[in-house]
Design a protein around this motif. Structure first.
Motif, PDB file in Angstrom:
ATOM      1  N   ASP A  56     104.122  80.136  38.495  1.00 21.11           N
ATOM      2  CA  ASP A  56     105.397  79.424  38.444  1.00 21.11           C
ATOM      3  C   ASP A  56     105.080  77.976  38.098  1.00 21.11           C
ATOM      4  OD1 ASP A  56     108.059  78.874  38.562  1.00 21.11           O
ATOM      5  OD2 ASP A  56     108.211  78.884  40.739  1.00 21.11           O
ATOM      6  N   LEU A  57     105.497  77.546  36.913  1.00 22.52           N
ATOM      7  CA  LEU A  57     105.136  76.230  36.388  1.00 22.52           C
ATOM      8  C   LEU A  57     106.272  75.238  36.620  1.00 22.52           C
ATOM      9  CD1 LEU A  57     103.553  77.407  33.007  1.00 22.52           C
ATOM     10  CD2 LEU A  57     102.507  77.258  35.278  1.00 22.52           C
ATOM     11  N   GLY A  58     105.944  74.128  37.282  1.00 26.16           N
ATOM     12  CA  GLY A  58     106.972  73.170  37.664  1.00 26.16           C
ATOM     13  C   GLY A  58     107.701  73.642  38.902  1.00 26.16           C
ATOM     14  N   CYS A  59     106.941  74.132  39.885  1.00 23.43           N
ATOM     15  CA  CYS A  59     107.534  74.769  41.071  1.00 23.43           C
ATOM     16  C   CYS A  59     108.261  73.782  41.969  1.00 23.43           C
ATOM     17  CB  CYS A  59     106.461  75.493  41.867  1.00 23.43           C
ATOM     18  SG  CYS A  59     105.192  74.388  42.563  1.00 23.43           S
ATOM     19  N   SER A  60     107.923  72.495  41.910  1.00 20.43           N
ATOM     20  CA  SER A  60     108.469  71.458  42.778  1.00 20.43           C
ATOM     21  C   SER A  60     108.246  71.825  44.242  1.00 20.43           C
ATOM     22  CB  SER A  60     109.944  71.210  42.459  1.00 20.43           C
ATOM     23  OG  SER A  60     110.368  70.016  43.085  1.00 20.43           O
ATOM     24  N   SER A  61     109.193  71.493  45.122  1.00 19.24           N
ATOM     25  CA  SER A  61     109.046  71.763  46.546  1.00 19.24           C
ATOM     26  C   SER A  61     110.423  71.999  47.140  1.00 19.24           C
ATOM     27  CB  SER A  61     108.346  70.597  47.251  1.00 19.24           C
ATOM     28  OG  SER A  61     109.116  69.413  47.109  1.00 19.24           O
ATOM     29  N   GLY A  62     110.465  72.246  48.436  1.00 19.94           N
ATOM     30  CA  GLY A  62     111.749  72.496  49.064  1.00 19.94           C
ATOM     31  C   GLY A  62     112.122  73.966  49.023  1.00 19.94           C
ATOM     32  N   PRO A  63     113.386  74.289  49.289  1.00 22.19           N
ATOM     33  CA  PRO A  63     113.799  75.689  49.444  1.00 22.19           C
ATOM     34  C   PRO A  63     113.702  76.522  48.174  1.00 22.19           C
ATOM     35  CG  PRO A  63     115.714  74.230  49.459  1.00 22.19           C
ATOM     36  CD  PRO A  63     114.505  73.353  49.539  1.00 22.19           C
ATOM     37  N   ASN A  64     113.651  75.882  47.001  1.00 20.35           N
ATOM     38  CA  ASN A  64     113.589  76.644  45.755  1.00 20.35           C
ATOM     39  C   ASN A  64     112.176  77.068  45.371  1.00 20.35           C
ATOM     40  OD1 ASN A  64     116.335  76.191  45.508  1.00 20.35           O
ATOM     41  ND2 ASN A  64     116.098  74.469  44.101  1.00 20.35           N
ATOM     42  N   ALA A  65     111.168  76.463  45.994  1.00 19.65           N
ATOM     43  CA  ALA A  65     109.795  76.582  45.501  1.00 19.65           C
ATOM     44  C   ALA A  65     109.284  78.017  45.482  1.00 19.65           C
ATOM     45  CB  ALA A  65     108.858  75.698  46.332  1.00 19.65           C
ATOM     46  N   LEU A  66     109.695  78.832  46.443  1.00 23.90           N
ATOM     47  CA  LEU A  66     109.178  80.208  46.544  1.00 23.90           C
ATOM     48  C   LEU A  66     110.229  81.264  46.199  1.00 23.90           C
ATOM     49  CD1 LEU A  66     107.107  79.794  49.823  1.00 23.90           C
ATOM     50  CD2 LEU A  66     106.194  79.995  47.507  1.00 23.90           C
ATOM     51  N   LEU A  67     111.387  80.833  45.692  1.00 25.25           N
ATOM     52  CA  LEU A  67     112.465  81.782  45.399  1.00 25.25           C
ATOM     53  C   LEU A  67     112.053  82.813  44.351  1.00 25.25           C
ATOM     54  CD1 LEU A  67     115.818  79.745  45.274  1.00 25.25           C
ATOM     55  CD2 LEU A  67     115.133  81.468  46.933  1.00 25.25           C
ATOM     56  N   VAL A  68     111.535  82.337  43.224  1.00 27.97           N
ATOM     57  CA  VAL A  68     111.194  83.244  42.128  1.00 27.97           C
ATOM     58  C   VAL A  68     110.015  84.120  42.502  1.00 27.97           C
ATOM     59  CG1 VAL A  68     110.393  83.367  39.734  1.00 27.97           C
ATOM     60  CG2 VAL A  68     112.160  81.724  40.382  1.00 27.97           C
ATOM     61  N   ILE A  69     109.038  83.539  43.192  1.00 27.69           N
ATOM     62  CA  ILE A  69     107.875  84.322  43.609  1.00 27.69           C
ATOM     63  C   ILE A  69     108.296  85.447  44.553  1.00 27.69           C
ATOM     64  CG2 ILE A  69     105.703  84.217  44.888  1.00 27.69           C
ATOM     65  CD1 ILE A  69     105.727  82.931  42.027  1.00 27.69           C
ATOM     66  N   SER A  70     109.184  85.144  45.493  1.00 27.18           N
ATOM     67  CA  SER A  70     109.680  86.169  46.411  1.00 27.18           C
ATOM     68  C   SER A  70     110.390  87.276  45.645  1.00 27.18           C
ATOM     69  CB  SER A  70     110.635  85.546  47.430  1.00 27.18           C
ATOM     70  OG  SER A  70     109.966  84.604  48.238  1.00 27.18           O
ATOM     71  N   LYS A  71     111.209  86.894  44.662  1.00 24.12           N
ATOM     72  CA  LYS A  71     111.917  87.888  43.855  1.00 24.12           C
ATOM     73  C   LYS A  71     110.927  88.732  43.064  1.00 24.12           C
ATOM     74  CE  LYS A  71     115.371  89.879  41.723  1.00 24.12           C
ATOM     75  NZ  LYS A  71     116.217  90.878  42.405  1.00 24.12           N
ATOM     76  N   ALA A  72     109.923  88.110  42.486  1.00 27.00           N
ATOM     77  CA  ALA A  72     108.922  88.847  41.709  1.00 27.00           C
ATOM     78  C   ALA A  72     108.195  89.871  42.573  1.00 27.00           C
ATOM     79  CB  ALA A  72     107.928  87.866  41.087  1.00 27.00           C
ATOM     80  N   ILE A  73     107.832  89.478  43.785  1.00 35.52           N
ATOM     81  CA  ILE A  73     107.130  90.394  44.689  1.00 35.52           C
ATOM     82  C   ILE A  73     108.037  91.564  45.077  1.00 35.52           C
ATOM     83  CG2 ILE A  73     106.147  90.588  47.005  1.00 35.52           C
ATOM     84  CD1 ILE A  73     105.084  87.721  46.627  1.00 35.52           C
ATOM     85  N   ASP A  74     109.317  91.278  45.315  1.00 35.76           N
ATOM     86  CA  ASP A  74     110.274  92.349  45.628  1.00 35.76           C
ATOM     87  C   ASP A  74     110.329  93.379  44.492  1.00 35.76           C
ATOM     88  OD1 ASP A  74     110.929  91.165  48.025  1.00 35.76           O
ATOM     89  OD2 ASP A  74     112.780  90.245  47.286  1.00 35.76           O
ATOM     90  N   ILE A  75     110.351  92.893  43.261  1.00 32.07           N
ATOM     91  CA  ILE A  75     110.449  93.787  42.099  1.00 32.07           C
ATOM     92  C   ILE A  75     109.194  94.650  41.984  1.00 32.07           C
ATOM     93  CG2 ILE A  75     110.589  93.856  39.571  1.00 32.07           C
ATOM     94  CD1 ILE A  75     112.176  91.163  39.800  1.00 32.07           C
ATOM     95  N   VAL A  76     108.032  94.031  42.154  1.00 35.10           N
ATOM     96  CA  VAL A  76     106.774  94.775  42.069  1.00 35.10           C
ATOM     97  C   VAL A  76     106.713  95.838  43.165  1.00 35.10           C
ATOM     98  CG1 VAL A  76     104.264  94.606  42.262  1.00 35.10           C
ATOM     99  CG2 VAL A  76     105.532  92.876  40.972  1.00 35.10           C
ATOM    100  N   HIS A  77     107.085  95.450  44.375  1.00 37.55           N
ATOM    101  CA  HIS A  77     107.041  96.382  45.505  1.00 37.55           C
ATOM    102  C   HIS A  77     107.963  97.575  45.263  1.00 37.55           C
ATOM    103  CE1 HIS A  77     108.353  97.751  49.605  1.00 37.55           C
ATOM    104  NE2 HIS A  77     107.046  97.799  49.749  1.00 37.55           N
ATOM    105  N   ALA A  78     109.189  97.316  44.828  1.00 36.37           N
ATOM    106  CA  ALA A  78     110.143  98.399  44.586  1.00 36.37           C
ATOM    107  C   ALA A  78     109.647  99.341  43.494  1.00 36.37           C
ATOM    108  CB  ALA A  78     111.508  97.817  44.210  1.00 36.37           C
ATOM    109  N   LYS A  79     109.049  98.775  42.449  1.00 41.17           N
ATOM    110  CA  LYS A  79     108.533  99.602  41.356  1.00 41.17           C
ATOM    111  C   LYS A  79     107.387 100.496  41.843  1.00 41.17           C
ATOM    112  CE  LYS A  79     108.061 100.745  36.961  1.00 41.17           C
ATOM    113  NZ  LYS A  79     109.102 101.512  36.231  1.00 41.17           N
ATOM    114  N   CYS A  80     106.511  99.952  42.645  1.00 43.54           N
ATOM    115  CA  CYS A  80     105.380 100.738  43.158  1.00 43.54           C
ATOM    116  C   CYS A  80     105.859 101.864  44.065  1.00 43.54           C
ATOM    117  CB  CYS A  80     104.397  99.832  43.896  1.00 43.54           C
ATOM    118  SG  CYS A  80     103.518  98.679  42.825  1.00 43.54           S
ATOM    119  N   VAL A  81     106.837 101.564  44.897  1.00 42.22           N
ATOM    120  CA  VAL A  81     107.396 102.598  45.774  1.00 42.22           C
ATOM    121  C   VAL A  81     108.023 103.702  44.929  1.00 42.22           C
ATOM    122  CG1 VAL A  81     109.202 103.091  47.476  1.00 42.22           C
ATOM    123  CG2 VAL A  81     107.758 101.060  47.735  1.00 42.22           C
ATOM    124  N   HIS A  82     108.780 103.322  43.901  1.00 40.84           N
ATOM    125  CA  HIS A  82     109.437 104.287  43.024  1.00 40.84           C
ATOM    126  C   HIS A  82     108.423 105.180  42.315  1.00 40.84           C
ATOM    127  CE1 HIS A  82     112.421 105.926  40.274  1.00 40.84           C
ATOM    128  NE2 HIS A  82     111.637 105.598  39.250  1.00 40.84           N
TER     129      HIS A  82
END
Length: 374
Positions: A56-82
Motif C-alpha cells: 500500500d503506497l502512500g498509506c499515511s496514518s490514522g484510521p484509514n491506514a489499514l483499511l485496504v490491507i484488511s479488505k485484501a486479507i478478507d478477500i484472500v481468506h474467503a477465496k481460500c475457503v471457497h
C-alpha cells in the motif's frame, strides 16, 4: 521545498490531525473497493502462491491506514475457503515518505493481528506487516516480489515542485497563486504537466520491476475530466491563495513567500493517464473510471451531511500544514489558526454559489509479461 522530507499529513490525534480529518480519503477508499476486490481475485484465479506480496503506497496514518490491507486479507481468506486451499503467508508493505507518522500505524498492529486471529482462526496463514519509508517515485521492493499494489489519494502529489516556475531573471511566474490558476501563464501549466509525466513514468517503471507477471495494481487519485488544468479541484488551492494574499496585505505573512510557494500537486486528466500508461508499456489498462468526490456533501446511501467551510478547512489543513510551515517558517504557526478561519469563511461563501466537486480517477492495471530476450 524538499518534498520527501516536508510532505506529511498532520500527526497525532488532535483536532487538526489527519487521523481526525480524513473522511474524504476514507470515502475514496470505499469507492475503489470493488476494483480492489476484482484485482485481488484476478491474482488468485489460476493459482494461490505460497507467499503473497501486497503493498500500500502512500498509506499515511490514522484510521484509514489499514483499511485496504484488511479488505485484501478478507478477500484472500474467503477465496481460500471457497477453494478449500490453505491460505498463503501474506507479506504486507506499508509505504509512505520518511516523515509519515509510522508510530501511529505500528501502535495499532497488535489489535490488527489479534483481530485476524479471532476472525480468521488458527488455520489462516501468517501475516507479516512492515513499514517501508521512501518515495514511490523510485524502487522500494525486490524484483518480482509483489502480487498486488494499491495507492489511494497519493499520486496527485509530485516528487518535487516543478522547475521552470521562475523566469531566467528569477521572477516568479505564478505570482500570488499556489497552484495552476485560470490566470497562470501557459508555461506554468506545462511545467506541472511535464513534472507529472516524469514522476508517473518513474512510478510505473519502478512497480513494473517489483511486480510479478500478471500482478495487479489499483490506483485512485485526484484528477480531472476537463482539459483545463485549472478546472475542478484547483479551486481549493485558489481559495487558499486568496486567504494568504489577504493576510499578506495586512502584514501577517510575507507577500514574497506567498508568491514563491508552489504546491507539489497535480490532478491529471484521464487522457494524460491513459497516454502515459500506454507509452510506458509495462501494464495493461483494465479499467479507468471517474467519480465525483464532492466537498459540499458527503455520506452513504440516503444519509447526507452538508460539509461546512470549517470542516473542509480542517481537512485541507491536515494535509498542507507541514508544507506551509516549511516554506513560510515557524512564524506562520502564530497565524495558522487565523489563516484557516479565513479559509473556512471563503469555502462557506464559495459553497453557497457553486456545486463544488473533485474528480476521483480509479485506475486498475495488470503487469504484462516481460518481452523475452532474443
Amino acid at each position: 521545498m524538499e518534498v520527501i522530507t516536508v510532505l506529511h499529513m498532520n500527526k497525532g490525534a488532535g483536532e487538526t490531525s489527519y487521523a481526525k480529518n480524513s473522511t474524504l480519503q476514507s470515502k475514496i477508499i470505499s469507492i475503489a473497493k470493488p476494483f480492489v476486490e476484482e484485482a485481488i481475485l484476478g491474482n488468485l484465479c489460476s493459482d494461490i502462491p505460497e507467499s503473497l506480496g501486497i503493498a500500500d503506497l502512500g498509506c499515511s496514518s490514522g484510521p484509514n491506514a489499514l483499511l485496504v490491507i484488511s479488505k485484501a486479507i478478507d478477500i484472500v481468506h474467503a477465496k481460500c475457503v471457497h477453494m478449500s486451499r490453505p491460505a498463503p503467508e501474506i507479506r504486507v508493505y506499508l509505504n509512505d515518505l520518511p516523515s509519515n507518522d509510522f508510530n501511529n500505524i505500528f501502535m495499532s498492529l497488535p489489535d490488527f493481528h489479534n483481530k485476524l486471529k479471532v476472525e480468521k482462526g488458527a488455520g489462516f496463514g501468517p501475516c507479516f506487516v512492515s513499514g517501508v519509508p521512501g518515495s514511490f517515485y523510485g524502487r522500494l521492493f525486490p524484483s518480482k516480489s509483489l502480487h498486488f499494489v494499491h495507492s489511494s489519494s497519493s499520486l496527485h502529489w509530485l516528487s518535487q515542485v516543478p522547475s521552470g516556475l521562475d523566469s531566467e531573471a528569477g521572477i516568479t511566474l505564478n505570482k500570488g497563486k499556489l497552484y495552476i490558476s485560470k490566470t497562470s501563464p501557459e508555461c506554468v501549466a506545462r511545467a506541472y504537466a511535464d513534472q507529472f509525466k516524469r514522476d508517473f513514468t518513474l512510478f510505473l517503471q519502478s512497480r513494473s520491476a517489483e511486480m510479478v507477471t500478471g500482478g495487479r495494481m489499483v490506483l485512485s487519485l485526484m484528477g480531472r475530466i476537463s482539459g483545463d488544468p485549472s478546472a475542478e479541484s484547483a479551486f481549493l488551492w485558489e481559495l487558499l491563495s486568496l486567504a494568504l494574499i489577504a493576510m499578506a496585505s495586512e502584514g501577517l505573512v510575507e507577500e514574497t513567500k506567498v508568491d514563491s510557494f508552489n504546491a507539489p500537486y497535480y490532478a491529471p486528466s484521464t487522457e494524460e493517464l491513459k497516454w502515459e500508461i500506454t507509452r510506458e508499456g509495462s501494464f495493461v489498462l483494465d479499467y479507468l473510471e471517474t467519480f465525483e468526490a464532492g466537498w459540499d456533501y458527503f455520506g452513504c446511501g440516503e444519509e447526507y451531511v452538508q460539509f461546512s467551510g470549517q470542516r473542509v478547512a480542517k481537512m485541507v489543513r491536515a494535509v498542507v500544514e507541514s508544507m506551509l510551515e516549511s516554506h513560510f517558517g515557524g512564524g506562520i504557526l502564530v497565524v495558522m489558526d487565523e489563516l484557516f478561519r479565513r479559509y473556512a469563511d471563503m469555502v462557506d461563501d464559495y459553497l453557497t454559489k457553486n456545486r463544488a466537486k473533485n474528480i476521483l480517477v480509479v485506475v486498475s492495471l495488470t503487469r504484462k509479461e516481460a518481452p523475452r530476450s532474443p
